[in-house]
Design an enzyme around this catalytic site. Sequence first.
Site, PDB file in Angstrom:
ATOM      1  N   ASP A  31     -11.927   1.466  19.121  1.00 57.24           N
ATOM      2  CA  ASP A  31     -11.901   1.762  17.685  1.00 57.24           C
ATOM      3  C   ASP A  31     -12.437   3.168  17.468  1.00 57.24           C
ATOM      4  O   ASP A  31     -13.390   3.580  18.135  1.00 57.24           O
ATOM      5  CB  ASP A  31     -12.756   0.742  16.916  1.00 57.24           C
ATOM      6  CG  ASP A  31     -12.350   0.619  15.455  1.00 57.24           C
ATOM      7  OD1 ASP A  31     -12.360   1.641  14.743  1.00 57.24           O
ATOM      8  OD2 ASP A  31     -12.041  -0.504  15.027  1.00 57.24           O
ATOM      9  N   ASN A  32     -11.838   3.899  16.520  1.00 58.65           N
ATOM     10  CA  ASN A  32     -12.356   5.240  16.211  1.00 58.65           C
ATOM     11  C   ASN A  32     -13.356   5.222  15.057  1.00 58.65           C
ATOM     12  O   ASN A  32     -13.849   6.275  14.642  1.00 58.65           O
ATOM     13  CB  ASN A  32     -11.204   6.210  15.910  1.00 58.65           C
ATOM     14  CG  ASN A  32     -10.447   5.855  14.626  1.00 58.65           C
ATOM     15  OD1 ASN A  32     -10.773   4.880  13.941  1.00 58.65           O
ATOM     16  ND2 ASN A  32      -9.436   6.637  14.304  1.00 58.65           N
ATOM     17  N   ASN A  35     -12.427   3.285   9.738  1.00 57.52           N
ATOM     18  CA  ASN A  35     -12.495   2.351   8.615  1.00 57.52           C
ATOM     19  C   ASN A  35     -13.376   1.149   8.975  1.00 57.52           C
ATOM     20  O   ASN A  35     -13.121   0.032   8.536  1.00 57.52           O
ATOM     21  CB  ASN A  35     -11.084   1.888   8.217  1.00 57.52           C
ATOM     22  CG  ASN A  35     -11.057   1.235   6.853  1.00 57.52           C
ATOM     23  OD1 ASN A  35     -11.838   1.579   5.973  1.00 57.52           O
ATOM     24  ND2 ASN A  35     -10.169   0.279   6.676  1.00 57.52           N
ATOM     25  N   SER A 124       2.985  -7.377   8.961  1.00 54.93           N
ATOM     26  CA  SER A 124       2.669  -7.704   7.576  1.00 54.93           C
ATOM     27  C   SER A 124       3.893  -8.255   6.861  1.00 54.93           C
ATOM     28  O   SER A 124       5.036  -7.899   7.174  1.00 54.93           O
ATOM     29  CB  SER A 124       2.200  -6.427   6.866  1.00 54.93           C
ATOM     30  OG  SER A 124       2.184  -6.595   5.465  1.00 54.93           O
ATOM     31  N   ALA A 125       3.633  -9.098   5.867  1.00 55.12           N
ATOM     32  CA  ALA A 125       4.725  -9.616   5.038  1.00 55.12           C
ATOM     33  C   ALA A 125       5.412  -8.508   4.250  1.00 55.12           C
ATOM     34  O   ALA A 125       6.512  -8.719   3.727  1.00 55.12           O
ATOM     35  CB  ALA A 125       4.187 -10.675   4.087  1.00 55.12           C
ATOM     36  N   TYR A 149       3.393   2.805   4.410  1.00 56.62           N
ATOM     37  CA  TYR A 149       2.619   1.830   5.191  1.00 56.62           C
ATOM     38  C   TYR A 149       3.533   0.710   5.684  1.00 56.62           C
ATOM     39  O   TYR A 149       3.555   0.368   6.873  1.00 56.62           O
ATOM     40  CB  TYR A 149       1.486   1.248   4.346  1.00 56.62           C
ATOM     41  CG  TYR A 149       0.956  -0.058   4.889  1.00 56.62           C
ATOM     42  CD1 TYR A 149       0.153  -0.097   6.022  1.00 56.62           C
ATOM     43  CD2 TYR A 149       1.295  -1.269   4.276  1.00 56.62           C
ATOM     44  CE1 TYR A 149      -0.307  -1.299   6.541  1.00 56.62           C
ATOM     45  CE2 TYR A 149       0.834  -2.479   4.782  1.00 56.62           C
ATOM     46  CZ  TYR A 149       0.045  -2.483   5.906  1.00 56.62           C
ATOM     47  OH  TYR A 149      -0.393  -3.682   6.417  1.00 56.62           O
ATOM     48  N   LYS A 153       4.965  -0.499   9.646  1.00 55.78           N
ATOM     49  CA  LYS A 153       4.950  -1.848  10.222  1.00 55.78           C
ATOM     50  C   LYS A 153       6.359  -2.231  10.675  1.00 55.78           C
ATOM     51  O   LYS A 153       6.555  -2.773  11.775  1.00 55.78           O
ATOM     52  CB  LYS A 153       4.426  -2.861   9.199  1.00 55.78           C
ATOM     53  CG  LYS A 153       2.964  -2.704   8.848  1.00 55.78           C
ATOM     54  CD  LYS A 153       2.052  -2.987  10.035  1.00 55.78           C
ATOM     55  CE  LYS A 153       0.592  -3.002   9.627  1.00 55.78           C
ATOM     56  NZ  LYS A 153      -0.313  -3.146  10.796  1.00 55.78           N
ATOM     57  N   ASN A 179      -1.965 -12.416   2.893  1.00 54.95           N
ATOM     58  CA  ASN A 179      -3.107 -11.781   2.220  1.00 54.95           C
ATOM     59  C   ASN A 179      -4.422 -12.322   2.758  1.00 54.95           C
ATOM     60  O   ASN A 179      -4.960 -13.304   2.233  1.00 54.95           O
ATOM     61  CB  ASN A 179      -3.019 -12.020   0.701  1.00 54.95           C
ATOM     62  CG  ASN A 179      -1.803 -11.364   0.092  1.00 54.95           C
ATOM     63  OD1 ASN A 179      -0.681 -11.861   0.245  1.00 54.95           O
ATOM     64  ND2 ASN A 179      -1.996 -10.260  -0.598  1.00 54.95           N
ATOM     65  N   ASN A 198      -7.903  -1.803  -2.543  1.00 52.81           N
ATOM     66  CA  ASN A 198      -6.505  -1.986  -2.903  1.00 52.81           C
ATOM     67  C   ASN A 198      -6.161  -3.459  -3.107  1.00 52.81           C
ATOM     68  O   ASN A 198      -5.139  -3.777  -3.696  1.00 52.81           O
ATOM     69  CB  ASN A 198      -5.592  -1.422  -1.801  1.00 52.81           C
ATOM     70  CG  ASN A 198      -5.618   0.089  -1.758  1.00 52.81           C
ATOM     71  OD1 ASN A 198      -4.984   0.746  -2.570  1.00 52.81           O
ATOM     72  ND2 ASN A 198      -6.366   0.652  -0.815  1.00 52.81           N
ATOM     73  N   ASN A 199      -7.029  -4.342  -2.604  1.00 54.15           N
ATOM     74  CA  ASN A 199      -6.729  -5.768  -2.635  1.00 54.15           C
ATOM     75  C   ASN A 199      -7.635  -6.505  -3.613  1.00 54.15           C
ATOM     76  O   ASN A 199      -8.730  -6.056  -3.949  1.00 54.15           O
ATOM     77  CB  ASN A 199      -6.871  -6.353  -1.228  1.00 54.15           C
ATOM     78  CG  ASN A 199      -5.911  -5.707  -0.250  1.00 54.15           C
ATOM     79  OD1 ASN A 199      -4.773  -5.429  -0.580  1.00 54.15           O
ATOM     80  ND2 ASN A 199      -6.390  -5.437   0.962  1.00 54.15           N
TER      81      ASN A 199
END
Length: 335
Positions: A31-32, A35, A124-125, A149, A153, A179, A198-199
Amino acid sequence: MKILVTGGTGYIGSHTCVELIAEGHEVIILDNLYNSRIDVLDKIEQISGVRPKFYEADILDKEGLEKVFAENDFDAVIHFAGYKAVGESVSIPLTYYENNISGSINLYQMMKKYKVRNLVFSSSATVYGDDFEVPFKEEYGLGTTTNPYGTTKKMNEMIITDMDIAEPENSSVLLRYFNPIGAHESGLIGEIPNGIPNNLVPYIAQVVSGQRDYLRVWGNDYDTVDGTGVRDYIHVVDLARAHVKAIEYAASHKGTEVINIGTGKGYSVLEVLHAYEKACGHEIPYQIMERRPGDIAVCYADTKKAEGLLGFKAEYDIDRMCEDSYRFTCNLSKE
């Protein structure tokens, strides 16, 4: 199995690492920390009793990536690493294409070089776009994506499928999830978004913790139970368990499988809000806004394939999702 988890200190990645360790797998995290936070490693260890080997590295860094593969003999890769904010992807598309496509290709090239055949990809859906009726079924294929985005995907799914055709010994499972919300029952790990969430649930959590004044509800005139948008929310621990089943499936099969991961049930924005109110014990202020362009009324998964192929079925309901989210929010406010 010895499994490389890219993005393993992130929201879904960290929960998946916990579940992998619980099933006896050896986890190595790359991981960088773009986030996520380094102290997530402490919390994974606190929950699982095992501290995963960790590399602070970026999938865009070919030399750093090569070092990780050269020092380990991996059986499989679970690939979470990638930028994921829909709105941001519209503003800086080249950044998203570089990271999510070029970085992924670097990873797949290392897998090929070091003969790592088993892959689970975090899809993702959103790849269904607006082209199909609910419930979304895997057989629909790829739709017309509405943002960079989602397009990254979709492109990853196409790249992996082509890669597996060229390399028949490969086995890939592309998990299209809906979700994810909630947090680990310990309250130690959960979602910590950068900036404005965003969610829905992270935004509600910030209202509850006093970071925001009220929840904005985008539209209440949809043809749904209460006029607000309906989505398929799945507990992040359920989702993590699905990844364990998927990587174990990949280890004993060849080719590419696309599988929805959801509950097969939709909840409206207000239903989620009221479940969170039940969890925290008080009303949560909200305001109805105009619909957002591009939002659809209803989105939920057909989950038959996950049940049949992986033996996976989500266990937790919306009340449990909100209870665990609230517990994590309370713990976070104490830090």
